[in-house]
Design an enzyme around this catalytic site. Structure first.
Site, mmCIF file in Angstrom:
data_model
loop_
_atom_site.group_PDB
_atom_site.id
_atom_site.type_symbol
_atom_site.label_atom_id
_atom_site.label_comp_id
_atom_site.label_asym_id
_atom_site.label_seq_id
_atom_site.Cartn_x
_atom_site.Cartn_y
_atom_site.Cartn_z
ATOM 1 N N LYS A 1 -4.011 9.469 -40.111
ATOM 2 C CA LYS A 1 -5.425 9.630 -39.738
ATOM 3 C C LYS A 1 -5.580 9.855 -38.232
ATOM 4 C CE LYS A 1 -6.992 6.757 -43.637
ATOM 5 N NZ LYS A 1 -7.933 7.528 -44.460
ATOM 6 N N ARG B 1 -9.468 3.205 -42.227
ATOM 7 C CA ARG B 1 -8.221 2.472 -42.111
ATOM 8 C C ARG B 1 -7.377 3.068 -40.982
ATOM 9 N NH1 ARG B 1 -7.170 -1.817 -45.875
ATOM 10 N NH2 ARG B 1 -5.054 -1.721 -45.049
HETATM 11 O O1 9GP Z 1 -6.755 8.648 -48.946
HETATM 12 C C1 9GP Z 1 -7.640 8.913 -49.987
HETATM 13 C C2 9GP Z 1 -8.950 9.410 -49.405
HETATM 14 O O2 9GP Z 1 -8.752 10.625 -48.749
HETATM 15 C C3 9GP Z 1 -9.962 9.576 -50.519
HETATM 16 O O3 9GP Z 1 -11.212 9.916 -49.983
HETATM 17 C C4 9GP Z 1 -10.067 8.295 -51.311
HETATM 18 C C5 9GP Z 1 -11.013 8.435 -52.485
HETATM 19 O O4 9GP Z 1 -10.670 9.522 -53.267
HETATM 20 O O5 9GP Z 1 -8.808 7.927 -51.844
HETATM 21 C C6 9GP Z 1 -7.839 7.671 -50.835
HETATM 22 N N1 9GP Z 1 -6.602 7.326 -51.486
HETATM 23 C C7 9GP Z 1 -6.105 6.088 -51.522
HETATM 24 O O6 9GP Z 1 -6.631 5.146 -51.012
HETATM 25 C C8 9GP Z 1 -4.802 5.843 -52.232
HETATM 26 O O7 9GP Z 1 -4.429 6.780 -53.118
#
Ligand code: 9GP
Length: 839
Positions: A571, A566
């Protein structure tokens, strides 16, 4: 509508015919049969999509015996079941994944080709179910795969969005969002189960009464109700009989709701209300890590959670005399706070609809739920304005107040002289406008709380959830994310997977630690050479694809430097751009400069309302325009933005990468999972000490990883001392030249204003500290360029990356959840004899 009970085990009929046979000839016949009887077409009139549908049904026919056997087994066995509640499941296409799990890829491909059809063309017809934004939804899909492969009784619950994540087009460098009509031509992988529909209440008021035993009770009188219709998708385990269910709910108007209006003759009004109800499951919120408190989103969350809990209670009461042991038979995992309203809803179902007393209900509830936090960004922590919440869920607000009341009493006992703790910990935020804090509800109502990478969990404990950690240290643990090697290696990178199998066999597909056996081959020059050769072939595939789709020629011998995820400021795709412009300036200043040829590949969607992220996409495309067409550059650097990055695209891109960009500001990315997919496909990482990068680096070895940037502690320290990004600009000639060039309008046809928001943000605020990390990043990128010139050494590092990534299988993550949190065990599925076929 109870199921009829027929002793099928004693049934003399063997269900074995063209529908389930496995010979090439039978598959061919079955394909035509499905084309004719299900699609209603003959080969003369069928479209490619008709053939795809017939193919999908032919595969589905062959997985049903596993799915039905699994359901039968769970129905009659007292197994503890994992219920994974997630507002997002980013599944990716099913067809090839199912063929691989069933071990039927080769016969199907052959049967299709012998029918004179192009197998790949049919495969490409599948619309992927984009029911998620990014990492969180994709993690849920990987976990469903691992749960089935590990034979864990489990059910995934979510929403069947009619429109998933939008399709992205790029017009004049800008992102344009197009509705994702994934269900347009039908979905052959789902089966509707209207007989298990659930009614969900909304709005209205509550009233108290005394029941026949003179016990005080509350009833909720809703303003309207909505019907939830479940649609089930089988999730096959890899080469086992287990096929678990993903149950997604679709919102439909309930009859009682329309009835009144029909009665008074308001036909149009009734239809309008029907449409309003159905919007609940209409579209996925396209925001990732940025939550707006929109009413419809709360409606979606409550809708699917209420349906799912009622469904679990129905299943439970089919096998058990009461709900007394509900928490012993179910573990419900809350995937982030999106389903956290489940804590209050289970309480309501137990108190109001099953007449439990508070203490018993609370004991069941808090021993059922476990909560995974996925973010460190404050803007992603969900909270709902009290007025919206109370209007939509009046009974739940009462229950939450009652939970909070008891909870704060506990806090008072724990901290007798500290009133400030009450305000920090309270489920209700009363610091300004009042909110319900969903993370607090999840922490109070769960027996376990986890982060998704070691660093992330430490930061939860020391920062985001510090007060809860102090109060309940025993609830906290870390569960580092993982990805499924079935989709992310076997399916997406068959060349590399085959090469690995030739050397060490195929046990690694289920035991990823077995990849360790590859380490020895890293010392074999012949193998290194072969390994690099394979990578070239995979890169050539991507180059062909880019040529066909974007009409841009890329050189597969150049270093493929990839950042797909994204688009978000944290990022730092724009840090990547700063490096590209640095290289551009260097070549322009010294046209004979000997640089390592590189192709920079970007992909990713921006939330439609996120201005800066959309401007970053425009910046990437604008820089690409200039760099790719400048004769002085002479193809030494190329910049590509791949439109509409999704799971299918990921499957093409991860295998072709040489370098994986994991460059978030330390302390911002909870884990990341793309980082794992790249490394498992032999890319080296350039990254910060953020999220799971830390553990990846530990596993693959610091010497096989390009590290740069501030640590979390340094980020905190610089911030505490007032960060002044301009100092970095003033003291670094190259950085200054890059920002000045962008500012002059060089990449925007002379318009100095277009990218001003980005440049000004960096110079005067820079919340994600790009300027502080710039020099270290550019130096690390130079080291990457140098290292790539020694292909032999690069090959060695690449093999070692793959060999040492065993820990990052989602199978390992799921085993950790099973052992430490859910306390569930595998339960093997036998296929009853009457269902067995030639397989
Ligand atoms: O931003 C995190 C990402 O770093 C992680 O790998 C993923 C799965 O655990 O979750 C994302 N979080 C979200 O999309 C919103 O809390």
């Amino acid at each position: 509508n109870p199921p009829i009970t027929v002793p099928l085990d004693e049934c003399p009929i063997i269900i074995e015919d063209d529908r389930t046979g496995l010979s090439i000839e039978t598959i061919r016949r079955a394909l035509l049969d499905n084309l004719y009887y299900v699609q209603g077409k003959t080969p003369q009139t069928a479209t490619k999509n008709d053939f795809y549908m017939a193919l999908a049904y032919t595969v589905r026919d062959r997985l049903l015996k596993r799915w039905l056997s699994t359901q039968l087994t769970y129905r009659k066995t007292p197994v503890k079941t994992v219920s994974y509640l997630s507002a997002e499941f980013l599944l990716g296409p099913h067809l090839i994944n199912n063929l691989i799990s069933l071990n039927l890829y080769d016969p199907f491909k052959k049967a299709i080709e012998e029918s004179g059809l192009n197998f790949q063309e049919l495969v490409d017809q599948e619309e992927e179910p984009g029911l998620g934004n990014g990492g969180l939804g994709r993690l849920a899909a990987c976990y469903m795969d691992s749960l089935a492969t590990l034979e864990i009784p489990a059910i995934g619950y979510g929403i069947r969005y009619e429109f998933g994540i939008f399709d992205q087009e790029i017009k004049d460098g800008w992102q344009v969002e197009i509705t994702d009509k994934w269900l347009q031509y039908g979905n052959p992988w789902e089966i509707a189960r209207p007989e298990f529909a659930q009614l969900v209440k909304f709005g209205g008021y509550t009233e108290s009464y005394y029941d026949q035993d003179h016990i005080y009770r509350v009833r909720w009188v809703p303003r309207y109700t909505v019907n939830g219709i479940p649609y089930d998708t089988p999730i096959l385990g890899y080469r086992v009989n287990t096929a678990n269910t993903l149950r997604l709910w679709k919102a439909e108007a309930s009859e009682s709701f329309n009835f009144e209006r029909f009665n008074v003759g308001d036909y149009y009004g009734a239809v309008r209300d029907k449409v309003a109800c159905e919007t609940i499951s209409k579209v996925l919120y396209p925001n990732d890590e940025q939550i707006q408190g929109k009413e419809l989103r709360l409606e979606q969350q409550f809708f699917f959670v209420s349906c799912s809990l009622q469904d679990m209670i129905r299943i439970h009461l089919n096998k058990n005399a009461s709900l007394d042991n509900f928490h012993e038979m179910w573990s419900i995992q809350l995937n982030d706070t999106h389903p956290a309203i489940g804590v209050a809803e289970l309480m309501r179902l137990l108190l109001d609809e099953n007449n439990y007393d508070w203490d018993t209900a609370w004991n069941i509830t808090k021993n059922t739920f476990a909560y995974t936090n996925h973010t460190l960004l404050p803007e992603a922590l969900e909270k709902w304005p009290l007025n919206i919440f109370g209007r939509m869920l009046p009974r739940h607000l009462e229950i939450i107040y009652a939970i909070n009341h008891r909870f704060l009493d506990e806090v008072r006992i724990h901290y007798p002289n500290d009133v400030s703790k009450l305000a920090c910990l309270s489920i209700i935020d009363e610091t300004g406008e009042k909110y319900v804090r969903m993370a607090h509800l999840a922490c109070v109502g769960s027996f376990a709380i986890n982060g998704v990478a070691a660093l992330h969990t430490e930061l939860l404990k020391s920062d985001v959830l510090r007060d809860f950690y102090e109060l309940y240290p025993e609830k906290f643990s870390n569960k580092t994310n993982g990805v499924t090697p079935r989709r992310w290696m076997v399916l997406s990178n068959p060349r590399m997977s085959f090469t690995i199998c030739e050397k060490i066999g195929d046990s690694w597909i289920k035991n990823l630690d077995d990849l360790r056996q590859l380490e020895g081959y890293a010392e074999d020059g012949g193998f290194r050479n072969y390994w690099q050769q394979i990578k070239k072939e995979v890169k050539q595939d991507l180059a062909n694809y880019i040529q066909a789709k974007l009409d841009i020629k890329v050189d597969p011998h150049s270093l493929f430097d990839v950042q797909v995820k994204r688009i978000h400021e944290y990022k730092r795709q724009h840090l990547n751009v700063l490096n590209i412009v640095t290289l551009y300036n260097r070549i322009k200043n010294n046209p004979n400069l000997d640089v390592t040829p590189r192709t920079f590949i970007f992909g990713g969607k921006a939330a439609p309302g996120y201005f800066m992220a959309k401007l970053i996409i425009k910046l990437i495309n604008s820089v690409a325009d200039v760099v790719n067409n400048d004769p002085v550059i002479c193809d030494r650097i190329k910049v590509i933005f791949l439109p509409d990055y999704n799971v299918t695209f990921g499957q093409r891109v991860y295998p072709a990468a040489d370098i994986s960009e994991q460059i978030s500001t330390a302390g911002k990315e909870a884990s990341g999972t793309g980082n794992m997919k790249f490394s498992l496909n032999g890319a080296l990482t350039i990254g910060t000490l953020d999220g799971a990068n830390v553990e990846i680096r530990e596993s693959v070895g610091a010497e096989n990883f390009f590290l740069f940037g501030l640590t979390t502690e340094e980020v905190y320290a610089i911030r505490a001392n007032r960060y002044t990004p301009r100092d970095y600009y003033n003291s670094d000639e190259e950085l200054k030249a890059v920002l000045d060039l962008i500012s002059t309008g060089f990449f925007s046809h002379g318009d100095p204003n277009l990218f001003r928001p980005i440049v000004d943000n960096l110079l005067y605020s820079d919340p994600y500290m790009l300027l502080a990390d710039y020099r270290s990043y550019v130096d690390a990128q130079d080291a990457v360029g140098c290292a790539y010139r020694d292909q032999d050494h690069w090959g060695r590092m690449s093999i070692l990356n793959v060999a040492r990534m065993g820990k990052f299988s989602s199978d390992r993550s799921i085993k950790d959840y099973c052992n430490d949190i859910w306390k569930t065990k595998p339960f093997a599925i036998d296929v009853p004899e009457y269902m067995q076929s030639q397989a």
